[in-house]
Design a protein around this motif. Structure first.
Motif, PDB file in Angstrom:
ATOM      1  N   ARG A  31      -8.414  -2.653  -3.360  1.00  0.00           N
ATOM      2  CA  ARG A  31      -6.891  -2.624  -2.520  1.00  0.00           C
ATOM      3  C   ARG A  31      -6.306  -3.923  -3.042  1.00  0.00           C
ATOM      4  O   ARG A  31      -5.029  -3.862  -3.199  1.00  0.00           O
ATOM      5  CB  ARG A  31      -7.040  -2.817  -1.111  1.00  0.00           C
ATOM      6  CG  ARG A  31      -7.843  -1.521  -0.573  1.00  0.00           C
ATOM      7  CD  ARG A  31      -7.824  -1.257   0.967  1.00  0.00           C
ATOM      8  NE  ARG A  31      -8.712  -0.020   1.175  1.00  0.00           N
ATOM      9  CZ  ARG A  31      -8.724   0.147   2.519  1.00  0.00           C
ATOM     10  NH1 ARG A  31      -8.121  -0.589   3.423  1.00  0.00           N
ATOM     11  NH2 ARG A  31      -9.333   1.498   2.677  1.00  0.00           N
ATOM     12  N   LEU A  34      -4.414  -3.164  -6.277  1.00  0.00           N
ATOM     13  CA  LEU A  34      -3.297  -2.260  -6.062  1.00  0.00           C
ATOM     14  C   LEU A  34      -2.058  -3.350  -5.618  1.00  0.00           C
ATOM     15  O   LEU A  34      -0.889  -3.303  -5.996  1.00  0.00           O
ATOM     16  CB  LEU A  34      -3.650  -1.348  -5.065  1.00  0.00           C
ATOM     17  CG  LEU A  34      -4.572  -0.350  -5.313  1.00  0.00           C
ATOM     18  CD1 LEU A  34      -5.088   0.606  -4.181  1.00  0.00           C
ATOM     19  CD2 LEU A  34      -4.129   0.701  -6.502  1.00  0.00           C
ATOM     20  N   LEU A  35      -2.326  -4.250  -4.637  1.00  0.00           N
ATOM     21  CA  LEU A  35      -1.425  -5.054  -4.186  1.00  0.00           C
ATOM     22  C   LEU A  35      -0.889  -6.172  -5.319  1.00  0.00           C
ATOM     23  O   LEU A  35       0.196  -6.389  -5.370  1.00  0.00           O
ATOM     24  CB  LEU A  35      -1.943  -5.916  -2.936  1.00  0.00           C
ATOM     25  CG  LEU A  35      -2.266  -5.160  -1.668  1.00  0.00           C
ATOM     26  CD1 LEU A  35      -3.098  -6.040  -0.792  1.00  0.00           C
ATOM     27  CD2 LEU A  35      -0.945  -4.703  -1.063  1.00  0.00           C
ATOM     28  N   SER A  38       1.368  -4.245  -7.556  1.00  0.00           N
ATOM     29  CA  SER A  38       2.885  -4.155  -6.996  1.00  0.00           C
ATOM     30  C   SER A  38       3.668  -5.479  -6.903  1.00  0.00           C
ATOM     31  O   SER A  38       4.887  -4.992  -7.412  1.00  0.00           O
ATOM     32  CB  SER A  38       2.474  -3.541  -5.462  1.00  0.00           C
ATOM     33  OG  SER A  38       2.043  -2.457  -5.352  1.00  0.00           O
ATOM     34  N   ILE A  98       5.338  -3.148  -2.240  1.00  0.00           N
ATOM     35  CA  ILE A  98       4.076  -2.515  -1.694  1.00  0.00           C
ATOM     36  C   ILE A  98       4.264  -1.111  -1.213  1.00  0.00           C
ATOM     37  O   ILE A  98       3.397  -0.359  -1.228  1.00  0.00           O
ATOM     38  CB  ILE A  98       3.433  -3.766  -0.742  1.00  0.00           C
ATOM     39  CG1 ILE A  98       3.188  -4.960  -1.475  1.00  0.00           C
ATOM     40  CG2 ILE A  98       2.089  -3.047  -0.217  1.00  0.00           C
ATOM     41  CD1 ILE A  98       2.505  -6.062  -0.837  1.00  0.00           C
ATOM     42  N   ASP A 101       4.511   1.601  -3.802  1.00  0.00           N
ATOM     43  CA  ASP A 101       3.575   1.882  -4.332  1.00  0.00           C
ATOM     44  C   ASP A 101       2.267   2.221  -3.684  1.00  0.00           C
ATOM     45  O   ASP A 101       1.559   3.236  -4.469  1.00  0.00           O
ATOM     46  CB  ASP A 101       2.947   0.685  -5.220  1.00  0.00           C
ATOM     47  CG  ASP A 101       3.781   0.089  -6.481  1.00  0.00           C
ATOM     48  OD1 ASP A 101       4.926   0.936  -6.748  1.00  0.00           O
ATOM     49  OD2 ASP A 101       3.864  -1.059  -6.616  1.00  0.00           O
ATOM     50  N   LEU A 102       2.300   1.942  -2.498  1.00  0.00           N
ATOM     51  CA  LEU A 102       0.898   2.048  -1.739  1.00  0.00           C
ATOM     52  C   LEU A 102       1.131   3.148  -0.619  1.00  0.00           C
ATOM     53  O   LEU A 102       0.254   3.627   0.006  1.00  0.00           O
ATOM     54  CB  LEU A 102       0.225   0.985  -1.062  1.00  0.00           C
ATOM     55  CG  LEU A 102      -0.627   0.253  -2.102  1.00  0.00           C
ATOM     56  CD1 LEU A 102      -0.008  -0.253  -3.331  1.00  0.00           C
ATOM     57  CD2 LEU A 102      -1.297  -0.880  -1.288  1.00  0.00           C
ATOM     58  N   ASP A 103       2.318   3.364  -0.054  1.00  0.00           N
ATOM     59  CA  ASP A 103       2.653   4.349   1.013  1.00  0.00           C
ATOM     60  C   ASP A 103       1.954   5.776   0.776  1.00  0.00           C
ATOM     61  O   ASP A 103       1.529   6.709   1.713  1.00  0.00           O
ATOM     62  CB  ASP A 103       4.154   4.638   1.234  1.00  0.00           C
ATOM     63  CG  ASP A 103       4.685   3.710   1.974  1.00  0.00           C
ATOM     64  OD1 ASP A 103       3.874   2.906   2.792  1.00  0.00           O
ATOM     65  OD2 ASP A 103       6.003   3.541   2.106  1.00  0.00           O
ATOM     66  N   GLU A 105      -0.872   6.603  -0.726  1.00  0.00           N
ATOM     67  CA  GLU A 105      -2.235   6.455  -0.573  1.00  0.00           C
ATOM     68  C   GLU A 105      -2.494   6.230   0.889  1.00  0.00           C
ATOM     69  O   GLU A 105      -3.660   6.935   1.505  1.00  0.00           O
ATOM     70  CB  GLU A 105      -2.963   5.628  -1.562  1.00  0.00           C
ATOM     71  CG  GLU A 105      -4.207   5.617  -1.152  1.00  0.00           C
ATOM     72  CD  GLU A 105      -5.279   4.737  -2.484  1.00  0.00           C
ATOM     73  OE1 GLU A 105      -6.273   4.418  -2.114  1.00  0.00           O
ATOM     74  OE2 GLU A 105      -4.438   4.226  -3.149  1.00  0.00           O
ATOM     75  N   LEU A 109       0.212   2.657   6.521  1.00  0.00           N
ATOM     76  CA  LEU A 109       0.559   1.582   6.028  1.00  0.00           C
ATOM     77  C   LEU A 109       1.663   0.899   6.665  1.00  0.00           C
ATOM     78  O   LEU A 109       2.621   1.477   6.743  1.00  0.00           O
ATOM     79  CB  LEU A 109       0.624   1.587   4.620  1.00  0.00           C
ATOM     80  CG  LEU A 109       0.918  -0.003   3.849  1.00  0.00           C
ATOM     81  CD1 LEU A 109      -0.388  -0.563   3.543  1.00  0.00           C
ATOM     82  CD2 LEU A 109       1.973   0.241   2.552  1.00  0.00           C
ATOM     83  N   PHE A 124      -3.266  -1.966   6.458  1.00  0.00           N
ATOM     84  CA  PHE A 124      -3.610  -0.550   5.854  1.00  0.00           C
ATOM     85  C   PHE A 124      -3.764   0.427   6.685  1.00  0.00           C
ATOM     86  O   PHE A 124      -3.515   1.794   6.373  1.00  0.00           O
ATOM     87  CB  PHE A 124      -4.762  -0.657   5.244  1.00  0.00           C
ATOM     88  CG  PHE A 124      -4.313  -1.627   3.728  1.00  0.00           C
ATOM     89  CD1 PHE A 124      -4.242  -0.880   2.609  1.00  0.00           C
ATOM     90  CD2 PHE A 124      -4.914  -2.720   3.493  1.00  0.00           C
ATOM     91  CE1 PHE A 124      -3.961  -1.626   1.180  1.00  0.00           C
ATOM     92  CE2 PHE A 124      -4.680  -3.491   2.382  1.00  0.00           C
ATOM     93  CZ  PHE A 124      -4.374  -2.943   1.424  1.00  0.00           C
TER      94      PHE A 124
END
Length: 343
Positions: A31, A34-35, A38, A98, A101-103, A105, A109, A124
């Protein structure tokens, strides 16, 4: 029959109980990657750094958060800093990237910017340790310091809006200490963080590590590392606040009045000293009882009464006095002795 364990065995078993698991660590680092990807996308040419317990190699379980930062290029940083713009626009850019890119998964969030003192708070909505409420990340938007030493990091609670710090050097110093001590540094910090959390958190974790950096520089048994830390830390806290090991930021603040923190450190030191004395004297249960006062959740308590009675009986049979049999030079721990947290 009660098993008799050495202090070394007790501490090794204790630190294994709280050591972060490989599964927790792997997911936390995933994780974090991933951050980092981003925010690097959001700020082209920037660099990321990792800090906190995961980066320092001293994380305990349950693992609930991770820390990282992004450092802008000198050109992009030019409008920001003390007397210039605050970090709020940078934090909002990081938040938007962020989310983008991460919403997909992490459907629960959420990201907080408003009211945050130093970093963007990423929630998260998906813990990595079973039974925990969540897993979070602090993402700090930093700019280079003009001197080339350290960074300016956000501080929305002061007029300048920025503080000077050097988290990159901090991480490098900690990792070097782990190497120099053959991992003893990290294992000792894990135990000390647990002691701190168990006894009302008189100090922040970074204060503990900063003091360890000054007194733990070679391999040694964990019990000796604890003894050295509590002795050194009590002396240093008695003198005043702990300075920044990197020589960039201001002194490290305590969570309690300095006199109270000093009292807790001295009490813990006394119990560690007593545990070592009792083990050397061949009294393992008394040694364990003393160590339990410092790490009550990690080291099971042990009743030293039978050991005392046995020593007294042997002394009387050998023709000694009852007083000498009580071992007054190194008295047995009793309920009247002060608790390790100073209460």
């Amino acid at each position: 029959m009660v098993r008799k364990e050495s202090l070394a065995q007790l501490l090794d078993e204790g630190r294994r109980k709280i050591q972060v698991t490989d599964e927790e660590l792997a997911e936390a680092k995933r994780r974090r990657r991933l951050l980092a990807a981003s925010v690097r996308r959001a700020f082209p040419g920037s660099t990321t750094y990792f800090n906190g317990s995961v980066a320092h190699g001293d994380a305990n379980t349950p693992l609930t958060d991770v820390d990282l930062g992004i450092v802008l290029t000198m050109r992009d940083a030019e409008p920001y800093g003390p007397g210039k713009k605050s970090a709020l626009p940078l934090m909002e850019i990081a938040r938007d990237a962020i989310h983008e890119d991460l919403d997909g998964e992490f459907d629960k969030l959420t990201i907080e910017v408003e009211g945050r003192r130093r970093a963007v708070l990423v929630r998260f909505g998906d813990p990595i340790t079973p039974g925990q409420a969540d897993f979070t990340a602090d993402v700090m938007t930093a700019i280079p310091h003009p001197s080339g030493r350290g960074l300016y990091i956000p501080n929305t609670k002061i007029a300048d809006q920025w503080d000077r710090a050097d988290p990159i050097t901090h991480t490098r110093m900690v990792l070097q200490a782990i190497e120099d001590t053959k991992v003893v540094f990290a294992r000792t910090v894990r135990l000390l963080k647990h002691w701190n959390g168990t006894h009302s958190k008189p100090m922040c974790s970074w204060n503990i590590k900063a003091l360890c950096l000054d007194c733990l520089d070679e391999p040694m048994p964990l019990i000796n590392a604890l003894q050295i830390f509590f002795t050194y830390a009590a002396d240093e806290i008695d003198k005043g606040p702990t300075p920044d090991p990197a020589g960039v930021a201001g002194p490290i603040h305590l969570n309690m009045p300095r006199r109270e923190v000093h009292k807790r450190l001295c009490t813990a030191r006394e119990y560690i000293d007593l545990a070592i004395e009792q083990e050397k004297a061949g009294h393992p249960r008394s040694a364990q009882h003393a160590l339990h006062q410092v790490l009550p959740e990690l080291v099971p308590d042990a009743d030293g009464t039978q050991e005392e009675a046995g020593r007294l009986a042997r002394t009387v049979l050998a023709g000694g006095t009852a007083t000498s049999g009580l071992g007054l030079a190194t008295p047995l721990v009793t309920p009247t002795r002060p608790r390790a947290w100073g209460d």
